[in-house]
Design a protein around this motif. Structure first.
Motif: not given
Lengths: 112, 114
Positions: B11-20, B109-114
């Motif tokens: 999954l890919i998220k951006t800075r400041g977001q939340q992830v579960t 789970s591979r997390l990428t934060v952009l």
């Protein structure tokens, strides 16, 4: 699959050679040590373990040596095969509740 | 036996977001641990859950939180994501009181934060 690690120490061997992977651990109070194998795109997989009251333990094609004096572990793989290619981690258990502290890892590359 | 299953795989998220992130332990296992593995590094212990409570915690900020459900499955939540949170998050399960030699890891789970 994804690469597990970049810029890791790498050991390159030929198929059939014996491989030795080394690890320095940090906590002199740790009483249990494990070697894990991690293939690309997968989680760590248990290989062999050793308790601190032992200095050597053998499994199938693998041997772990423990030197508590210098806080050093090694994993020896006999007759290395291409399927042994992976990243290898040592881990120590000194924190209770089956929590582990992992080392940085070594990538083993086996050429046919 | 399905072993330890984790979702999502990427999954890919951006800075400041939340992830579960979610984890189902191996059948017969009731204890779940979470590890963070940055690229080129060994896994680092985040925390462990048993009987729906956090039993032990590693050196991670409060932005990292978790939960365990009555069926032993678990979630890892990360708030206010930072670029440095990009990593492979591994779930591992074991039976209570067992040694680390029976710890079974999922594929992560591979997390990428952009």
């Amino acid at each position: 699959g994804e690469s597990v690690g970049l810029h890791l120490p790498t050991l390159s061997v030929q198929e059939g050679d014996n491989s030795i992977i080394n690890c320095a651990y940090s906590n002199s109070a740790s009483d249990y040590f494990i070697w894990y194998k991690q293939e690309s795109g997968k989680g760590p997989q248990f290989i062999i373990d050793i308790r601190s009251n032992m200095d050597k333990r053998q499994g199938q094609r693998v041997t772990v040596l423990l030197n508590k004096t210098v806080k050093h572990l090694s994993l020896q793989i006999a007759a290395t095969q291409p399927g042994d290619s992976a990243v290898y981690f040592c881990a120590e258990n000194g924190g209770g509740y089956s929590t582990l502290t992992f080392g940085k890892g070594t990538m083993l590359l086996v050429s046919p | 036996d399905a072993g330890v299953t984790q979702s999502p795989t990427h999954l890919i998220k951006t800075r400041g977001q939340q992830v579960t992130l979610r984890c189902s332990p191996k059948s017969g296992h009731d204890t779940v641990s979470w590890y963070q593995q940055a690229l080129g590094q060994g896994p680092q212990f985040i925390f462990q859950y048993y009987e729906e409570e956090e039993r032990q915690r590693g050196n991670f900020p409060d932005r990292f939180s978790g939960h365990q459900f009555p069926n032993y499955s678990s979630e890892l939540n990360v708030n206010a994501l930072l670029l440095g949170d990009s990593a492979l998050y591994l779930c591992a399960s074991s039976p209570l009181g067992s040694g680390a030699n029976v710890l079974t890891f999922g594929a992560g789970s591979r997390l990428t934060v952009l």
